[in-house]
Design a protein around this motif. Sequence first.
Motif, PDB file in Angstrom:
ATOM      1  N   GLY A 106      45.625  42.879  48.696  1.00 49.36           N
ATOM      2  CA  GLY A 106      45.223  42.345  47.405  1.00 49.36           C
ATOM      3  C   GLY A 106      43.739  41.978  47.389  1.00 49.36           C
ATOM      4  N   ASN A 114      45.847  47.370  42.618  1.00 53.29           N
ATOM      5  CA  ASN A 114      46.926  46.685  43.340  1.00 53.29           C
ATOM      6  C   ASN A 114      47.643  47.638  44.289  1.00 53.29           C
ATOM      7  OD1 ASN A 114      46.730  44.014  42.410  1.00 53.29           O
ATOM      8  ND2 ASN A 114      47.784  44.536  40.519  1.00 53.29           N
ATOM      9  N   ARG A 118      47.465  47.052  48.529  1.00 52.21           N
ATOM     10  CA  ARG A 118      48.617  46.582  49.288  1.00 52.21           C
ATOM     11  C   ARG A 118      48.349  46.753  50.762  1.00 52.21           C
ATOM     12  NH1 ARG A 118      50.459  43.861  45.533  1.00 52.21           N
ATOM     13  NH2 ARG A 118      51.807  44.735  43.991  1.00 52.21           N
ATOM     14  N   THR A 126      54.343  51.936  44.045  1.00 48.97           N
ATOM     15  CA  THR A 126      53.042  51.956  44.705  1.00 48.97           C
ATOM     16  C   THR A 126      52.735  53.360  45.214  1.00 48.97           C
ATOM     17  OG1 THR A 126      53.157  49.620  45.294  1.00 48.97           O
ATOM     18  CG2 THR A 126      51.725  51.010  46.653  1.00 48.97           C
ATOM     19  N   TRP A 146      41.082  43.480  46.537  1.00 43.40           N
ATOM     20  CA  TRP A 146      40.186  43.887  45.461  1.00 43.40           C
ATOM     21  C   TRP A 146      39.859  42.718  44.542  1.00 43.40           C
ATOM     22  CZ3 TRP A 146      40.981  43.672  40.236  1.00 43.40           C
ATOM     23  CH2 TRP A 146      42.276  43.448  39.801  1.00 43.40           C
ATOM     24  N   ARG A 147      40.690  41.721  44.512  1.00 37.06           N
ATOM     25  CA  ARG A 147      40.429  40.586  43.627  1.00 37.06           C
ATOM     26  C   ARG A 147      39.214  39.789  44.074  1.00 37.06           C
ATOM     27  NH1 ARG A 147      44.345  40.438  40.038  1.00 37.06           N
ATOM     28  NH2 ARG A 147      46.377  41.250  40.578  1.00 37.06           N
ATOM     29  N   ASP A 185      44.233  47.628  36.985  1.00 36.84           N
ATOM     30  CA  ASP A 185      44.824  46.661  37.915  1.00 36.84           C
ATOM     31  C   ASP A 185      45.971  47.296  38.702  1.00 36.84           C
ATOM     32  OD1 ASP A 185      43.047  44.753  37.060  1.00 36.84           O
ATOM     33  OD2 ASP A 185      44.538  43.515  36.028  1.00 36.84           O
ATOM     34  N   THR A 186      46.737  48.159  38.057  1.00 42.29           N
ATOM     35  CA  THR A 186      47.851  48.833  38.732  1.00 42.29           C
ATOM     36  C   THR A 186      47.342  49.693  39.880  1.00 42.29           C
ATOM     37  OG1 THR A 186      49.142  48.833  36.692  1.00 42.29           O
ATOM     38  CG2 THR A 186      49.810  50.404  38.390  1.00 42.29           C
TER      39      THR A 186
END
Length: 135
Positions: free
Chosen positions: A130, A123, A127, A9, A132-133, A119-120
């Motif tokens: 989460g 994500n 952290r 991350t 953004w979903r 997505d990486t």
Amino acid sequence: MPKPLSPETIAVVKATAPLLAEHGPTITKAMYRRLFQDDHIRALFNHANQGENGAQVHALAGAILAYARNIENLGALIPVVERVAHKHIGYHILPEHYPYVATALLGAIKEVLGDAATDTVLNAWGRPTGSWRRC
């Protein structure tokens, strides 16, 4: 207590610094546009500091870039974080307001960076939320 960020991350967030340097104010403008769609969040802000050349747009872009560049040495950000925290307390910003900001910011990153906001990347920046979903 949140879990420490993984080395993966940290590497991903650091790798986004050049994109943030290039697109930071565009991202924060898009973030505020998204954030202000919610009337109760919009009411928390001084709108004189927003707008095309608003100080807040550039200050937040700089803070986000500083985070990416200093993710391995977050102690370097303590003076700025303390100043922001005191301002937020004065404006009655509560913990439950921050998920709105996270969702708006991650959505703006996705909007502005397009395919580079994988997505990486989302994500790593999302952290531990989460959020953004939900963009």
